[in-house]
Motif scaffolding. Structure first.
Motif, PDB file in Angstrom:
ATOM      1  N   LYS A 105       0.771  -1.135   0.123  1.00  0.00           N
ATOM      2  CA  LYS A 105      -0.013  -0.155   0.108  1.00  0.00           C
ATOM      3  C   LYS A 105       0.862   1.111  -0.040  1.00  0.00           C
ATOM      4  O   LYS A 105       0.494   2.209  -0.728  1.00  0.00           O
ATOM      5  CB  LYS A 105      -0.964  -0.031   1.269  1.00  0.00           C
ATOM      6  N   GLU A 106       1.843   1.323   0.816  1.00  0.00           N
ATOM      7  CA  GLU A 106       2.862   2.254   0.913  1.00  0.00           C
ATOM      8  C   GLU A 106       3.374   2.649  -0.651  1.00  0.00           C
ATOM      9  O   GLU A 106       3.561   3.954  -0.848  1.00  0.00           O
ATOM     10  CB  GLU A 106       3.881   2.409   1.819  1.00  0.00           C
ATOM     11  N   ASP A 109       0.772   4.268  -2.597  1.00  0.00           N
ATOM     12  CA  ASP A 109       0.505   5.747  -2.079  1.00  0.00           C
ATOM     13  C   ASP A 109       1.555   6.761  -2.633  1.00  0.00           C
ATOM     14  O   ASP A 109       1.339   7.543  -2.871  1.00  0.00           O
ATOM     15  CB  ASP A 109       0.182   5.641  -0.768  1.00  0.00           C
ATOM     16  N   ASN A 110       2.739   6.311  -2.233  1.00  0.00           N
ATOM     17  CA  ASN A 110       4.152   7.101  -2.714  1.00  0.00           C
ATOM     18  C   ASN A 110       3.867   7.372  -4.067  1.00  0.00           C
ATOM     19  O   ASN A 110       4.357   8.565  -4.378  1.00  0.00           O
ATOM     20  CB  ASN A 110       5.317   6.550  -2.281  1.00  0.00           C
ATOM     21  N   THR A 114      -2.667   8.897  -2.324  1.00  0.00           N
ATOM     22  CA  THR A 114      -3.395   8.117  -1.502  1.00  0.00           C
ATOM     23  C   THR A 114      -4.792   7.814  -2.018  1.00  0.00           C
ATOM     24  O   THR A 114      -5.075   6.514  -2.424  1.00  0.00           O
ATOM     25  CB  THR A 114      -4.195   8.931  -0.207  1.00  0.00           C
TER      26      THR A 114
END
Length: 306
Positions: A105-106, A109-110, A114
């Protein structure tokens, strides 16, 4: 890391997806037959009489009742294929999405931010599940042949055809199926999630109302059908040939370019958007609505303190 969406049980996902598949078959099988026959047609349709022949084949001059019944070939294959497909696709994608959310997920998102990252993650999970869908191809082949080339069966049942033709023929066109499913499933789940994020601003996508599910499904379904249309035409033409046909997908592509032009890759897109589009929207929205409903129904009831 959590995505914010409430998780449902595996049983709820199976029951909700299977129920959506049953409803879809009951309502849309005749429309699917019309679409497949139009996609398989290689002649120009310029009159209502010609369209009637393309759709109803040898029943074109029969009474209206018999013509309508002729749109229900391969119902058994269609039911088996569609229910298994919907359970696998709609019920399986959330598991892949949860795995990607827990581990990547990170990264999403990055890379995308988001909200867009959540849509891209859902789309990627859809693509992965779309690849595995190829294992159901024999049932899809049976369904399409029964709709567009019933003489290929010659009175044989499923087991007899499996024995006579072997897996090679039943998995003919598997590469084109995967090539279609990857962008198609990416757009379906990505478009759906994008709509829930940016149009309906939902924090928990599983809390969407039926109207919101239908609205988001329209976005995903339209994107999916447009993106996958050219590959879907090639796939359908491979699958509707006789079992002994040796014509490859690239041969079909070359002949289409030479004889019918580039627009042939989008044959049937308009009726598909008008027919398969609602079918996909219907089943996808029903699955997204029924899965949380089954999850709530199957949840343990809190004990009362008397």
């Amino acid at each position: 890391m959590s995505s914010g969406d409430k998780k449902q049980s595996g049983l709820a996902r199976v029951l909700g997806s299977a129920s959506a598949g049953v409803c879809e078959i009951g309502v849309f099988h005749p429309i699917d037959t019309i679409t497949k026959r139009m996609m398989s047609n290689q002649t120009r349709v310029t009159t209502a009489s010609k369209l009637n022949q393309v759709i109803f084949r040898d029943m074109a001059e029969a009474p209206i009742g018999k013509r309508l019944l002729s749109l229900y070939p391969g119902l058994g294959y269609a039911a088996c294929y569609k229910i298994l497909q919907r359970v696998y696709k709609y019920g399986g994608q959330p598991f892949v999405k949860e795995y990607l959310t827990s581990n990547y997920k990170e990264n999403f998102d990055n890379m995308f931010g988001t909200h867009t990252g959540k849509a891209m993650l859902s789309a990627t999970a859809g693509s992965i599940i779309g690849i595995g869908e190829v294992f159901l191809l024999p049932l899809d082949v049976m369904k399409i042949k029964s709709q567009t080339n019933p003489e290929a069966f010659k009175g044989r049942g499923f087991l007899k055809i499996m024995q006579d033709e072997g897996l090679n023929n039943l998995y003919k066109g598997w590469g084109w199926t995967v090539a279609r499913n990857i962008p198609g499933s990416f757009a379906l789940f990505g478009g759906n999630t994008f709509a829930k994020e940016y149009i309906f601003h939902l924090k928990d996508h599983n809390s969407a109302s039926m109207a919101q599910n239908f609205g988001a499904s329209i976005c995903g379904a339209c994107a999916s059908l447009i993106v996958s249309a050219p590959l879907d035409v090639v796939k359908t033409r491979i699958q509707n040939k006789n079992f002994d046909s040796q014509e490859t997908g690239w041969t079909i592509v070359k002949n289409m370019m030479k004889q019918e032009g580039v627009t042939s890759f989008f044959k049937g897109l308009t009726p598909k958007l008008l027919t398969t589009g609602p079918k996909l929207v219907f089943s996808f929205a029903m699955a997204q609505t029924l899965i949380p409903a089954f999850d709530r129904a199957l949840a343990p009831k809190p004990k009362r303190n008397d």
